[in-house]
Write an enzyme that holds these catalytic residues in place. Structure first.
Site, mmCIF file in Angstrom:
data_model
loop_
_atom_site.group_PDB
_atom_site.id
_atom_site.type_symbol
_atom_site.label_atom_id
_atom_site.label_comp_id
_atom_site.label_asym_id
_atom_site.label_seq_id
_atom_site.Cartn_x
_atom_site.Cartn_y
_atom_site.Cartn_z
ATOM 1 N N HIS B 121 0.861 -1.173 0.000
ATOM 2 C CA HIS B 121 0.000 0.000 0.000
ATOM 3 C C HIS B 121 0.905 1.233 0.000
ATOM 4 O O HIS B 121 2.016 1.186 0.535
ATOM 5 C CB HIS B 121 -0.828 -0.069 1.283
ATOM 6 C CG HIS B 121 -1.931 0.925 1.394
ATOM 7 N ND1 HIS B 121 -1.720 2.230 1.768
ATOM 8 C CD2 HIS B 121 -3.268 0.804 1.196
ATOM 9 C CE1 HIS B 121 -2.880 2.862 1.811
ATOM 10 N NE2 HIS B 121 -3.835 2.019 1.458
ATOM 11 N N ASP B 198 3.075 -4.474 7.885
ATOM 12 C CA ASP B 198 1.888 -3.647 7.741
ATOM 13 C C ASP B 198 0.697 -4.570 7.974
ATOM 14 O O ASP B 198 0.308 -5.328 7.090
ATOM 15 C CB ASP B 198 1.858 -3.027 6.337
ATOM 16 C CG ASP B 198 0.549 -2.287 6.071
ATOM 17 O OD1 ASP B 198 -0.337 -2.298 6.942
ATOM 18 O OD2 ASP B 198 0.418 -1.712 4.973
#
Ligand code: PLP
Lengths: 154, 405
Positions: B121, B198
């Site tokens: 991302h 993440d």
């Protein structure tokens, strides 16, 4: 809201078979536009002759049906027009998408205006307005020789 | 498990959205909130509000305790060793920025490499990119395979003696690939490289055990875990939080402030400068309790069933191409419909109350690699049912009809 108003035949047709989707040879003005939300990209090429008339206009890029149709219809309508007329048509279109009911300009004929008004369906879809206006902002930028890439988010 | 009664705990589904029942397939973006979370925010502000950690009056002490209770709940939920390994942030984005900034300051030099993957991302790329400019570091991307997953070999291929930190997603928000975090951590640690995970998409859907995973950092967003916006968690091993410099400066994070110098506060205050998102932190405790009550095993099982059902239906549709085919996959289906741009798909689905996301989902690196400007994405949460997927499928048919496919 009505999807049929957004996706009219003419939009679907231009979206699927965009006119002027190519690169003008010997173009003398161009600009790129980008919509970071959708990932839509457009690159407009313009050839103005010595009388500042649009001798040719074309575009490359990819995007949703609305953005492709909008670029396709726009390039069709401004071909052969003078620079000042192009600017007027662009502003008129953007005003119409933003707030006005009708197109005001006296340059386009009724048929052409009807064609353009097919894009007014996006007014009911605020998130999609940028899809319809990206190529128009990019055309302005090409005419004005702005070097900066048009970005719908700034 | 009684999904219908769980769904009733989410007030958003009580009302029609533009005359339709809401079919919410955008939980990877943000999940809906159960009533207990919403009520907690209201109750805190109406009956218990005070700023935390500063004053000695009754409300301040009570609010401080509530705030710290969430820290303990999170610690237990992710099985961290120490309560002080839990730092509250405004979201996963801030958690990653915190690590990139402080680790970068202290440990990265010109020519050093940070290893990411092509699945990341933007929030696990841009913070590292800043260090390209300020520290002249290099960023490497472990490549995806045909299935849209990142294997341990792909990571191994990109590790060099310049690699100083590895930062990878737990679960891709586009292909749904679940990365082999434990193996990545073992490999990295064998070379003395720390690992940041993440966990934005991991935390809402997978069982978490920090001591078992053994990663150095794990970033979480509360709003994807049925919690409020504006709250996230950085889990970091205590040795890192002791060792790294503070991130933001301000009230609450100091020990002593003199004209000539400043000493910083103890953990966890060192990393929580200024007034925090107090109400959200306190309400986040209810999200954790909600997830514990449902049970993460049940959540995984339910979403697995939805995924299998959804993949089955969409694969039968010849006009649909599903992006990626990872063996180990979470509840995310990204797809394209031949001849219809994802944005048109999203608009047409929305007309039936089907909420999906279209675009590059903050993963432009991945979309460029896949040579797709955009995709449509349906993602699941605990409140989704097979009916939702049937409606998705029906609305896709409507798309095809409008576009004469
Ligand atoms: C994989 C991943 N990482 C990071 C983020 C960013 O999270 P937030 O915006 O909550 O900080 C998201 C959210 O979309 C995500 O899906």
């Amino acid at each position: 809201m009505d999807l049929k108003e957004l996706y009219q035949e003419i939009i679907l047709d231009h979206g699927k078979n965009p006119r002027n989707l190519r690169k003008t040879e010997n173009f003398n003005k161009d600009a790129k536009g980008h919509n970071p939300l959708c990932g839509d990209n457009v690159h407009i090429y313009l050839k103005l002759n010595e009388n500042k008339k649009v001798e040719d206009i074309s575009f490359e890029g990819h995007g949703c049906a609305i953005s492709m149709a909008s670029a396709s219809i726009m390039t069709d309508l401004v071909k052969g027009k003078e620079e000042a007329e192009v600017k007027e048509i662009v502003n008129d279109f953007l005003d119409m998408i933003k707030e006005k009911e009708e197109l005001q300009n006296k340059i386009l004929n009724e048929d052409e205006k009807t064609k353009l008004m097919c894009l007014s369906g996006v007014k009911q879809y605020p998130m999609r307005v940028k899809c319809a206006t990206l190529s128009w902002h990019t055309l302005t930028s090409a005419i004005n020789d702005f070097q900066k890439i048009v970005n719908t988010e700034s | 498990m009684d999904i219908d009664s769980i769904k009733k705990e989410f007030p958003i589904f009580d009302n029609k959205i533009q005359n339709n029942d809401l079919v919410y397939l955008d939980s990877a973006n943000s999940s809906q909130k159960p009533r207990v979370v919403i009520d907690r925010i209201y109750d805190f502000y109406s009956k218990e509000f005070s700023n935390v950690g500063r004053s000695v009056h009754y409300l301040a002490v009570a609010a401080t305790n509530l705030y710290e209770n969430t820290r303990t709940s999170v610690q237990k939920y992710i099985n961290a060793k120490d309560k002080n390994e839990i730092v509250f942030t405004k979201g996963a984005t801030e958690a990653i920025n915190l690590v990139a900034n402080t680790f970068g300051q202290k440990y990265l030099e010109e020519g050093d490499e940070v290893l990411l993957t092509e699945l990341e991302h933007h929030s696990n790329y841009v913070p590292w990119h800043f260090l390209r400019n300020s520290k002249k570091i290099k960023i490497e991307f472990a490549e995806i395979n045909e299935a849209g997953e990142v294997t341990i070999e792909a990571i191994k291929n990109k590790i060099t003696n310049k690699t100083k930190i590895i930062s990878v997603t737990h679960l891709s928000n586009v292909t749904g690939a679940i990365l082999p975090i434990k193996e990545i951590v073992e490999l990295a640690h064998s070379k003395n490289i720390p690992v940041l995970v993440d966990g934005c998409q991991g935390a809402p859907h997978l069982k978490l055990d920090m001591q078992e995973l053994d990663c150095d950092f794990y970033a979480i967003s509360g709003h994807k875990m049925y919690g409020p916006t504006g709250i996230g968690v950085l889990y970091a091993k205590k040795k890192w939080l002791d060792d790294l410099p503070p991130y933001q400066g301000g009230g609450g994070m100091i020990n002593e402030v003199k004209k000539t110098g400043i000493s910083y506060g103890e953990l966890p205050n060192k990393y929580e400068a200024g007034t925090m998102a107090t109400a959200q932190v306190i309400a986040f405790n209810e999200s954790i309790k909600f997830m514990e009550k449902v049970g993460i095993e049940n959540i995984e099982k339910h979403e697995r069933e939805l995924l299998d059902y959804g993949l089955d239906i969409l694969r039968k549709n010849n006009s649909i191409k599903i992006v990626g085919n990872p063996k180990n996959k979470g509840g995310v289906i990204s797809f394209t419909i031949e001849g219809v741009h994802p944005h048109d798909v999203a608009t047409i689905l929305d007309e039936d109350g089907v909420a999906i996301r279209a675009g590059h989902h903050c993963c432009q690196i991945l979309h460029e690699k896949l040579k797709l400007p955009a995709t449509a994405r349906a993602s699941f949460g605990i409140y989704n049912t097979k009916d939702d997927i049937d409606q998705l499928s029906q609305s896709i048919e409507n798309c095809k009809k409008i576009f004469n496919i």
